[in-house]
Motif scaffolding. Structure first.
Motif, PDB file in Angstrom:
ATOM      1  N   GLY A   1      -8.321   2.660  -1.521  1.00  0.00           N
ATOM      2  CA  GLY A   1      -7.639   2.198  -2.730  1.00  0.00           C
ATOM      3  C   GLY A   1      -7.205   3.313  -3.661  1.00  0.00           C
ATOM      4  N   GLY A   2      -6.834   4.447  -3.105  1.00  0.00           N
ATOM      5  CA  GLY A   2      -6.396   5.569  -3.934  1.00  0.00           C
ATOM      6  C   GLY A   2      -7.517   6.472  -4.395  1.00  0.00           C
TER       7      GLY A   2
ATOM      8  N   SER B   1       3.988   4.204   3.733  1.00  0.00           N
ATOM      9  CA  SER B   1       3.742   2.951   3.020  1.00  0.00           C
ATOM     10  C   SER B   1       3.803   1.750   3.963  1.00  0.00           C
ATOM     11  CB  SER B   1       4.776   2.802   1.900  1.00  0.00           C
ATOM     12  OG  SER B   1       4.647   1.555   1.263  1.00  0.00           O
TER      13      SER B   1
ATOM     14  N   VAL C   1       3.057   1.354  -6.077  1.00  0.00           N
ATOM     15  CA  VAL C   1       2.330   0.092  -6.008  1.00  0.00           C
ATOM     16  C   VAL C   1       2.982  -0.952  -6.882  1.00  0.00           C
ATOM     17  CG1 VAL C   1       0.123  -1.039  -6.420  1.00  0.00           C
ATOM     18  CG2 VAL C   1       0.185   1.279  -5.515  1.00  0.00           C
TER      19      VAL C   1
ATOM     20  N   ASP D   1      -8.485  -0.958  -5.889  1.00  0.00           N
ATOM     21  CA  ASP D   1      -7.357  -0.625  -6.771  1.00  0.00           C
ATOM     22  C   ASP D   1      -6.002  -0.897  -6.147  1.00  0.00           C
ATOM     23  OD1 ASP D   1      -9.154   0.093  -8.684  1.00  0.00           O
ATOM     24  OD2 ASP D   1      -8.830   2.257  -8.542  1.00  0.00           O
ATOM     25  N   TYR D   2      -5.947  -1.197  -4.865  1.00  0.00           N
ATOM     26  CA  TYR D   2      -4.704  -1.610  -4.229  1.00  0.00           C
ATOM     27  C   TYR D   2      -4.564  -3.128  -4.183  1.00  0.00           C
ATOM     28  CZ  TYR D   2      -3.773   3.165  -2.582  1.00  0.00           C
ATOM     29  OH  TYR D   2      -3.495   4.507  -2.504  1.00  0.00           O
TER      30      TYR D   2
ATOM     31  N   ALA E   1      -6.089   2.359   3.100  1.00  0.00           N
ATOM     32  CA  ALA E   1      -6.032   1.161   2.262  1.00  0.00           C
ATOM     33  C   ALA E   1      -7.389   0.842   1.652  1.00  0.00           C
ATOM     34  CB  ALA E   1      -5.517  -0.025   3.078  1.00  0.00           C
TER      35      ALA E   1
ATOM     36  N   LYS F   1       3.798  -6.589  -5.054  1.00  0.00           N
ATOM     37  CA  LYS F   1       2.768  -7.584  -4.783  1.00  0.00           C
ATOM     38  C   LYS F   1       3.369  -8.970  -4.771  1.00  0.00           C
ATOM     39  CE  LYS F   1      -1.931  -8.844  -6.122  1.00  0.00           C
ATOM     40  NZ  LYS F   1      -3.057  -8.526  -6.997  1.00  0.00           N
TER      41      LYS F   1
ATOM     42  N   ASP G   1      -3.835  -9.203   1.509  1.00  0.00           N
ATOM     43  CA  ASP G   1      -4.799  -8.873   0.457  1.00  0.00           C
ATOM     44  C   ASP G   1      -6.200  -9.380   0.768  1.00  0.00           C
ATOM     45  OD1 ASP G   1      -4.474 -11.577   0.031  1.00  0.00           O
ATOM     46  OD2 ASP G   1      -3.874 -11.421  -2.067  1.00  0.00           O
TER      47      ASP G   1
ATOM     48  N   VAL H   1       0.871  -1.171   0.000  1.00  0.00           N
ATOM     49  CA  VAL H   1       0.000   0.000   0.000  1.00  0.00           C
ATOM     50  C   VAL H   1       0.914   1.228   0.000  1.00  0.00           C
ATOM     51  CG1 VAL H   1      -1.779   1.280   1.243  1.00  0.00           C
ATOM     52  CG2 VAL H   1      -1.796  -1.228   1.255  1.00  0.00           C
TER      53      VAL H   1
END
Length: 377
Positions: A217-218, A98, A357, A267-268, A214, A361, A103, A69
Motif C-alpha cells: 500500500g505504498g 499500474s 491513485v 492505503d491503496y 499492492a 476507484k 478491493d 494501484v
C-alpha cells in the motif's frame, strides 16, 4: 450585362462548393477543412499523407469493485527477519506498472454467479461432472484439511447459506481461479462489444510481485499492509484475521474467515491483504525466483511447474505468514479451506504515463450496494 456576370459567378461558386463537398465526402480534403488532422484518426490517409491520430471512443474505465494501484518501484522481499531461514525471498528492487485490483477477495456469492453461468451455458461443452469436480468449490475442505475437527457446520453452510454470501470463497484451486478470470473477462467483453465498445484488457490473477506491491500500500519496507511492527493497534484490537497468541482463533473477532471487507483497508484501498484467506498468484513457485525473473514487472509463468505461489496468510496462520514478504506455495489443483483469490486487470494507460491513485476507484465492495449486486462485471 450586370445580371449575366452575377449569374455566372454564382454558378461558379455553387460548382466549387459542390466539388468541395464531394471531395470531403470521399475523405480527400478532411485535413484541410476539418482543422488540424481533420478526422485523420478515422481515415488515416489524407491527400497522400498519413494523418492518422488516436482512434476515438477509447477510454479505460475502472472495473466495478476494483481500485487503481499506481506504478512504482520498491524493495521486494522479506521485510523482517526470516525466522524460518527459508532464504527464498531475498531483497531486490523491482518496478511495477499500474494495474487495477479487486478491493476485496472474491466472495462466495460472486463466485456463485460464475458457477451458475457454467451450469447454465457450458454443460454441453465441459460436462456437468467436470464443472462440479473442477470448478465448483470443494466444501469438504472444511473437514479434510484438519484432523479431529468438527467441520460439519462449515461444510454444510459456508458456500450454500446466505449468511456467508459476503465471505471469501475457498475450496477453489488455482486452475479454477484462473478459469474464473477468463469467464469474467468474456462476460464483460460480450457486453462491451454488443454496445459497440472496445474489449477490455482482461481479468487475471496478480503476479507475485504485483501482489506484494499492492499489499504494501505504498509503505516501502512495511512488515504488514498497515505498517510496522505490530499486529494490534494501541487499543489491543487485532488488525487482521489470523491465529493470534497460541491458538486463540476468536481473539480477532472471527474463529474462521471474516467478511471480505472486514478490517480496515490499506492505503491503496485494499481489504485483507494480510490474513482472512491466503491468495493465489499467477506465478509458478521457485526457490530462486529472484535469479530467474526480470526486475521490470517480474512474472514467472511456467506451465510445467505445478506449484503456484500463495501469499498473504490466512485465518489459520500465525503472524509470520501475514508479512508482506513471506511467500509459500500450493499445488495448482489443490483446494483448501484457507486459500481464495482476487483478480487484477492491466492499466495500459499507466504504462504510458505515471498513474495516480486519485480518481481511480470504482464503487467499492464495502458499499452496501456492492453486496446487494451479485454480478461483478
Amino acid at each position: 450585362m450586370k445580371y449575366n456576370w452575377l449569374t455566372v459567378n454564382a454558378t461558379r461558386v455553387v460548382t466549387v462548393a459542390a466539388v468541395v463537398l464531394l471531395l470531403q465526402g470521399c475523405g480527400f480534403l478532411k485535413s484541410k477543412f476539418g482543422g488540424k488532422g481533420g478526422n485523420g484518426g478515422e481515415v488515416g490517409v489524407t491527400n497522400g499523407e498519413i494523418t492518422a491520430t488516436g482512434r476515438k471512443g477509447w477510454k479505460q474505465p475502472t472495473p466495478f469493485g476494483m481500485v487503481l494501484v499506481p506504478s512504482g518501484s520498491f524493495i521486494m522481499g522479506q521485510a523482517d527477519e526470516d525466522v524460518a531461514a527459508t532464504q527464498i525471498n531475498m531483497n531486490r528492487q523491482v518496478t511495477i506498472s499500474s494495474f487495477y485490483m479487486d478491493d476485496a477477495e472474491i466472495s462466495n456469492h460472486e463466485y456463485r454467479q460464475y458457477v451458475n453461468a457454467l451450469l447454465a451455458d457450458s454443460v454441453s461443452t465441459l460436462g456437468e461432472e467436470e464443472i462440479m469436480s473442477k470448478y465448483y468449490p470443494d466444501t469438504t475442505v472444511w473437514k479434510n484439511d484438519f484432523t479431529y475437527h468438527n467441520g460439519d457446520p462449515m461444510l454444510e453452510h459456508y458456500y450454500a447459506h446466505p449468511a456467508f454470501d459476503t465471505y471469501p470463497v475457498v475450496g477453489v484451486s488455482w486452475v479454477a481461479a484462473k478459469h474464473f478470470c477468463k469467464w469474467r473477462t468474456n462476460t464483460l467483453d460480450d457486453f462491451r462489444t454488443k454496445d459497440g465498445g472496445y474489449r477490455s484488457f482482461g481479468f487475471r490473477l496478480p503476479s507475485e510481485a504485483e501482489w506484494e506491491w499492492a499489499a504494501r500500500g505504498g509503505k516501502n519496507g512495511a512488515k504488514y499492509p498497515w505498517g510496522n511492527p505490530y499486529v494490534a493497534n494501541g487499543k489491543g484490537c487485532y488488525l487482521a484475521n489470523f491465529k493470534p497468541q497460541r491458538g486463540n482463533f476468536d481473539a480477532d473477532g472471527y474463529p474462521y474467515t471474516a467478511p471480505a471487507t472486514a478490517y480496515n483497508p490499506n492505503d491503496y484501498g485494499l481489504y485483507n491483504m494480510a490474513g482472512n484467506v491466503a491468495e493465489w498468484c499467477r506465478d509458478a513457485y521457485a526457490d530462486n525466483t529472484n535469479a530467474i525473473v526480470w526486475d521490470m514487472n517480474p512474472d514467472n509463468q511456467n506451465a510445467d511447474e505445478p506449484r503456484k505461489v500463495v501469499r498473504g496468510g490466512s485465518w489459520k496462520d500465525i503472524a509470520y505468514y501475514l508479512e508482506t514478504g513471506t511467500r509459500y506455495y500450493e499445488f495448482e489443483d489443490q483446494k483448501r479451506s484457507y486459500i481464495g483469490f482476487r483478480c487484477v486487470m492491466d492499466n495500459l494507460e499507466g504504462r504510458t504515463a505515471s498513474s495516480r491513485v486519485g480518481g481511480g476507484k470504482s464503487k467499492s465492495k464495502s458499499a452496501s450496494t456492492k453486496k446487494a449486486s451479485a454480478k461483478k462485471v
